[in-house]
Design an enzyme around this catalytic site. Structure first.
Site, PDB file in Angstrom:
ATOM      1  CB  SER A 176      -0.798  -0.114 -14.157  1.00  0.00           C
ATOM      2  OG  SER A 176       0.056  -0.142 -13.050  1.00  0.00           O
ATOM      3  CG  ASP A 189       1.517   2.220 -14.100  1.00  0.00           C
ATOM      4  OD1 ASP A 189       0.631   3.068 -14.309  1.00  0.00           O
ATOM      5  OD2 ASP A 189       2.045   1.555 -15.018  1.00  0.00           O
ATOM      6  NE  ARG A 248       7.182  -5.228  -7.997  1.00  0.00           N
ATOM      7  CZ  ARG A 248       8.026  -4.268  -7.591  1.00  0.00           C
ATOM      8  NH1 ARG A 248       9.142  -4.596  -6.975  1.00  0.00           N
ATOM      9  NH2 ARG A 248       7.757  -3.016  -7.791  1.00  0.00           N
TER      10      ARG A 248
END
Length: 912
Positions: free
Chosen positions: A603, A657, A539
Site C-alpha cells: 500500500s 490496497d 498480514r
C-alpha cells in the site's frame, strides 16, 4: 443549695411545658427527615416538568433559561455599569474588574429610592426614573467618555430568549407597575434611556438576582454553580446541561436555569404540607394561590406567619392569659426582623419581651419562651423547605454529571440568610443530611447581585470575544461551495496531467497504471496466498475462492507487527522480516511445501510496468526503510525468499490496497469500478479507458489506475485552502512538502491538525485557561480515533472531558465544547475534500463513457470512513452536490485488501 436546684428544676419544667405546648399547636409545621426526602422528590419532579417543552406551560416550577452559558473563569476584565431593580430601592453601580494576576473587583454605587406611586403607576414612568437615576450616577462619576457595557439585575420572573432580552411574566414584592407584564423589560429600559438622553450605554445582559448571586460568588470560587436567595423573596438557580433544556436550541454545554422555585406547590404538590396558617397568609396576600413555597419560606411572610400563630394561640388562651392587643391584630406589625432578634443566642429572650411589649402585650417568662419557640419552628421550617429543594438541585447536578460524589459551592444572598443568627447553620446541616454524596460549600455573597450583573456582562463580553476569535480561526478551515468546486476542477486537471506522457512527470496526482484490466466476474476459483503490507501490521492469508451458484471466499490469516526500527531500518531488514513472517504462517498452516500463486498488497505508491513488477515511488505512513525507493518491491521480496532458502513462492501480482478494496467489493457488485481508502492514508483507484492512459501501450478496454491522490497539491495548486495549521503538520512530518492532500484528509494527520489548532487557541487564552501542558506539546498525542469518539452524537460532554483528561488536558465544560467544534471542523473539511476529489473522478468516468447520467459503485475501506460518526455522510453529500449527474453508491469493504489481492491474482491467472 437545695433552693437553687429546686428553682432550676422549676425553670426547666416550665421551659419543657411551654415547648411541648407550642409543639402540639404547631405539629403540622414540624417536618421529619422522611417528609423532607418526599418534598425533595416532589421538587425534582417539578423541575423536570419545567424543563420539558411538553409540560412547561403547566409547570409551576418554571425553570426559566437565562442564556448565561458560563460562570466566571477569572479572565474577565473591564469596566461595567450595573443596575439593580427588585426591592424598595434601586441601585446603580460602576464595577471595575482587573485580571492582571490579582483578579480584583472595585465597586462604586449609589442607591436611589423608588416612590410607592411609581411601583403602582405606569411602567414608562418607572423606567424613566431608572434611566434618570443612571444618568445622575454617570454624571457624578464622570462616566461618559466611551460606550459603557451595562448589566441589568431585574429580580422578577422573566422569559428570556437571549441574554439581553426578558419578557416579564409576573410582578412580585409589591410591584404593580402597569403596562409592563408581557413586554421586554430590556427594550423598556433602552427606550427610557433614549427618552432621557445623554446616556451612552450598551445593555448587554438581563440578570435575575439569584443568577447575579451565583455569578458574584463564582468569580471567587469557580466551583460555584448554584445561587440561592433567601430574603424578602426566595429563589434558586443552577447550571443545567443544555441537552435537558427543551425550551432552548442546542445540546452542547450548560446554561444557568432560574428555577423560580417560589411557585413550587401552586399546582397542589405541597397541599399536604400547607397548614391553615399558610392558607390564611395566602388568602390575605396580593396574589392568592400563587408563590405558595415562597409564602412558607421567605422574609416577606415569615413575620406575618408568626403574628397569625401568636394571635390564634392567644385567642385560645395559650398565650398572654388570653389577652390580645390591637397591634397583634394588625397585619404587618410583626416582621421577620423581629424573628431575627428573638432567636439571638444571648439576648433572644430579652428582645422577645421588648418586642411583645411594643405590641401592647404583657408577656410572662413562659410567654417569652413560647414565642421564641414559635419563631424557631417557623424559621426552622423555612430552612428545612429550602434544604429539601436545594438537595433536589444538587442531586440533579451530580446525576447529570454521572458522579458518585460532587464537590460544589452554593452562593447565597438575602436578608434572612444574612441576618438570622441560626438560619445558615440549620440550612447547611439539613442539606448535608439529605445529600451526603455532595460536598457542599456555602458562600455568602458579599457584594450582592449587582456585582453579579456586572460579572454576567463581563462573561457575556468574554464569551462573545472568544466566540469571534474561535470562529475566525475555524473559518480558515471552512470550505465554501465555490472552494469545493475549485478543488474538483483542479483535481480533474491533475488527473489528466498524470495520464499524459508529456505532463506525467510534473503531475502531483501520479495516475499509476496497475495492470489490472478487469474486475472479477464470478468465475474466479482456486486457492491463493496473499500478503498485506500497509501500516504497522503485516498480514499473511490463505484465500480459497469458490465459483458457480454458491460462490464464496474463505480466508485464513495471521497478523504480525512491524517494529518501528524495522520500518525505518534498511530495506533488506524489512523484507527479511516479511519473509520470516511468511515462514511462520506457512508452518502454522502446514503449507511449507505448497507452491501457491501469491498476490502482494503493497500500500505505497509504486510505478508498475507489469502486474508483477512495481518500483516504489516513495514511502508514506511513517515508513523510511532505506534502499527501497526506485527499486522493484517484488524483486526485493524474491531476493529475501532466496536468502532464507526455505520455500519458494509464485508471485503473480503486486497490488495497491485501494485496488484490492475495489476488487473485493466488485466481487459482490459488478458496478463497483472505484476503490477508496479513507483511513490512516487516503487514496483512490478507478477503471480508466486504455486510450487515455498514455503511459501504457494499447487503446482497447480498460485498466485500473491507482491515482495516488494523496500527492495532490505538491505543485502548490491548493495553497489557497491550506492553513498555517496544515503547514505546521507538514513541516513536522517525515516527508515535508509531500502528500499534501493526504495530510489534509487522512487519519494519520487529522488528529495532529486538531492538536495544532488547540495549541494556537490555548496560547491565545481561549482554551484550557491559557495553560499549554506537556502532553499538548507532544506530537501525535491527539490521535484521530479521539476525534471519532469526541464527535459521537451519543457522547456527553462529561465523556469528552474524560477523554481530554486522559490526554492530560484538564478541561472545563466550555473547553470541551470548543474541542468538539475543532474536531468537527477538521473532519468535515477532510470529508468534503475527499468528496470533491471523488466528484472529479466519477464525472471523468461518466464523460469517458459519453453518458448524461451514470450509476456507479465505490468500494470503501479505512478506519476514518468506518469509525468516524459523520465522515461518510459528509463525503456522500459533497459528491452528490458536485456531481449531480452521477448516482454514486458507497459499499463498505468487509474483508479488506488481502482478499482483493487474491482476487486480482485469480483474475490475472484467468480464474484457475
Amino acid at each position: 443549695m437545695f433552693a437553687v436546684h429546686l428553682l432550676s428544676f422549676y425553670f426547666s419544667k416550665l421551659q419543657e411545658d411551654q415547648i411541648k405546648k407550642v409543639d402540639r399547636f404547631l405539629y403540622a409545621m414540624r417536618l421529619s427527615d422522611d417528609q423532607l426526602v418526599d418534598i425533595s422528590a416532589r421538587f425534582r419532579a417539578g423541575m423536570e416538568k419545567g424543563l420539558s417543552s411538553e409540560s412547561n406551560a403547566t409547570a409551576t416550577v418554571k425553570m426559566l433559561p437565562t442564556h448565561v452559558l458560563s460562570t466566571p473563569d477569572g479572565s474577565e476584565k473591564g469596566e461595567f455599569l450595573a443596575l439593580d431593580l427588585g426591592g424598595s430601592k434601586f441601585k446603580v453601580l460602576q464595577v471595575k474588574v482587573s485580571e492582571n494576576g490579582k483578579r480584583r473587583v472595585e465597586m462604586e454605587s449609589e442607591t436611589y429610592p423608588i416612590p410607592v406611586e411609581l411601583l403602582n403607576g405606569r411602567g414608562t414612568e418607572m423606567f424613566d426614573h431608572v434611566a434618570e437615576s443612571l444618568k445622575d450616577f454617570m454624571q457624578k462619576k464622570h462616566i461618559n467618555q466611551k460606550r459603557e457595557p451595562l448589566g441589568f439585575t431585574f429580580s422578577f420572573p422573566c422569559g428570556q430568549s437571549k441574554i439581553d432580552e426578558g419578557v416579564l411574566l409576573s410582578w412580585s414584592k409589591n410591584y404593580k407597575a402597569r403596562g409592563v407584564l408581557g413586554t421586554n423589560v430590556v427594550q423598556s429600559l433602552r427606550q427610557a434611556i433614549d427618552r432621557v438622553g445623554g446616556i451612552d450605554v450598551d445593555v448587554l445582559a438581563l440578570v435575575n438576582d439569584t443568577v447575579g448571586t451565583m455569578m458574584t460568588c463564582g468569580y471567587d470560587d469557580q466551583r460555584c454553580e448554584v445561587g440561592v436567595i433567601i430574603g424578602t423573596g426566595t429563589n434558586a438557580c443552577y447550571m443545567e446541561e443544555l441537552r435537558h433544556i427543551d425550551l432552548v436550541e442546542g445540546d452542547e454545554g450548560r446554561m444557568c436555569i432560574n428555577t423560580e422555585w417560589g411557585a413550587f406547590g401552586d399546582d397542589g404538590a405541597l397541599n399536604d404540607f400547607i397548614t391553615h396558617f399558610d392558607r390564611e397568609i395566602d388568602a390575605a396576600s396580593t396574589n392568592p394561590g400563587k408563590q405558595l413555597f415562597e409564602k412558607m419560606v421567605s422574609g416577606m411572610y415569615m413575620g406575618e406567619l408568626v403574628r397569625l400563630i401568636l394571635l390564634k394561640m392567644a385567642k385560645k388562651g395559650l398565650l398572654f392569659d388570653g389577652r390580645v392587643s390591637d397591634a397583634l391584630r394588625t397585619k404587618g406589625t410583626f416582621q421577620t426582623k423581629h424573628i431575627t432578634l428573638i432567636e439571638q443566642y444571648k439576648d433572644g429572650l430579652k428582645n422577645t419581651r421588648e418586642i411583645l411589649t411594643e405590641l401592647g402585650l404583657s408577656p410572662s417568662a413562659d410567654d417569652c419562651l413560647a414565642v421564641q419557640h414559635v419563631s424557631t419552628i417557623v424559621s426552622f421550617r423555612s430552612a428545612n423547605l429550602c434544604a429539601a429543594a436545594l438537595a433536589a438541585i444538587l442531586t440533579r447536578i451530580r446525576e447529570n454529571r454521572k458522579l458518585k460524589s460532587l464537590r460544589i459551592t452554593v452562593g447565597v444572598d438575602g436578608t434572612v440568610y444574612r441576618t438570622h443568627p441560626q438560619y445558615p447553620k440549620r440550612l447547611h446541616k439539613v442539606v448535608r443530611q439529605l445529600v451526603p454524596e455532595c460536598h457542599v460549600r456555602f458562600v455568602l455573597s458579599e457584594s450582592g447581585s449587582s456585582k453579579g450583573a456586572a460579572m454576567v456582562t463581563a462573561v457575556a463580553q468574554r464569551l462573545a470575544a472568544q466566540r469571534r476569535e474561535i470562529s475566525d480561526t475555524l473559518a480558515l478551515l471552512s470550505l465554501s461551495p465555490e472552494n469545493l468546486q475549485q478543488v474538483k476542477d483542479k483535481m480533474r486537471v491533475e488527473l489528466e496531467r498524470g495520464l499524459r506522457k508529456d505532463s506525467h512527470s510534473m503531475a502531483s496526482v501520479k495516475m499509476l497504471p496497475s495492470f489490472v484490466y478487469r474486475t472479477p466476474d464470478g468465475t474466479e476459483r482456486g486457492k491463493y496466498l496473499a500478503l498485506d503490507l500497509g501500516g504497522t501490521n503485516f498480514r499473511v492469508l490463505v484465500v480459497k475462492i469458490r465459483s458457480g451458484i454458491r460462490k464464496s471466499v474463505r480466508m485464513y490469516n495471521k497478523i504480525y507487527s512491524i517494529p518501528l526500527e524495522i520500518m525505518q531500518g534498511t530495506g533488506e531488514e524489512l523484507f527479511d522480516h516479511i519473509v520470516q513472517c511468511i515462514s511462520d504462517f506457512l508452518d502454522y498452516m502446514g503449507m511449507k511445501n505448497t507452491r501457491l500463486p501469491l498476490g502482494f498488497t503493497f500500500s505505497f505508491p509504486c510505478r508498475q510496468t507489469g502486474i508483477d513488477k512495481g518500483s516504489l515511488v516513495s514511502w508514506t505512513k511513517g515508513f523510511k526503510a532505506t534502499d527501497c525507493e526506485g527499486n522493484d518491491v517484488v524483486e526485493m521480496l524474491r531476493e529475501a525468499i532466496k536468502r532464507r532458502n526455505e520455500f519458494d513462492l509464485d508471485i503473480v501480482a503486486v497490488v495497491n490496497d485501494t485496488v484490492g478494496t475495489m476488487m473485493t467489493c466488485a466481487y459482490e457488485d459488478p458496478k463497483c469500478e472505484i476503490g477508496l481508502i479513507a483511513g490512516t492514508g487516503s487514496n483512490v483507484c478507478y477503471m480508466e479507458e486504455m486510450r487515455n492512459i498514455e503511459m501504457v501501450e494499447g487503446d482497447e478496454g480498460q485498466m485500473c489506475v491507482n491515482t495516488e491522490w494523496g500527492g495532490f497539491g505538491e505543485n502548490d495548486c491548493i495553497e489557497d485552502i491550506r492553513t498555517r495549521f496544515d503547514r505546521e503538520v507538514d513541516e513536522g512530518s517525515l516527508n515535508n512538502g509531500k502528500q499534501r492532500f493526504e495530510k489534509m484528509t487522512s487519519g494519520m494527520y487529522l488528529g495532529e491538525i486538531v492538536r495544532q489548532i488547540l495549541i494556537d487557541l490555548t496560547r491565545r487564552g481561549l482554551l484550557f485557561r491559557g495553560h499549554i501542558t506537556e502532553p499538548l506539546k507532544t506530537r501525535g498525542i491527539f490521535e484521530t480515533k479521539f476525534m471519532s469518539q469526541i464527535e459521537s452524537d451519543r457522547l456527553a460532554l462529561l465523556q469528552v472531558r474524560s477523554i481530554l483528561q486522559q490526554l492530560g488536558l484538564d478541561s472545563t465544560c466550555d473547553d470541551s465544547i470548543i474541542v468538539k467544534e475543532v474536531c468537527g471542523t477538521v473532519s468535515r473539511r477532510a470529508a468534503q475534500l475527499c468528496g470533491a476529489g471523488m466528484a472529479a473522478i466519477v464525472d471523468k468516468i461518466r464523460e469517458n463513457r459519453g453518458q448524461n447520467q451514470m450509476n456507479i459503485t465505490v468500494g470503501v475501506d479505512g478506519t476514518l470512513y468506518k469509525l468516524h460518526p459523520h465522515f461518510s455522510r459528509i463525503l456522500k453529500d459533497t459528491v452528490k452536490a458536485l456531481a449531480p449527474q452521477c448516482d454514486v453508491e458507497f459499499v463498505l469493504s468487509e474483508d479488506g485488501s488481502g482478499k482483493g489481492a487474491a482476487l486480482i491474482t485469480a483474475v490475472a491467472r484467468g480464474g484457475t
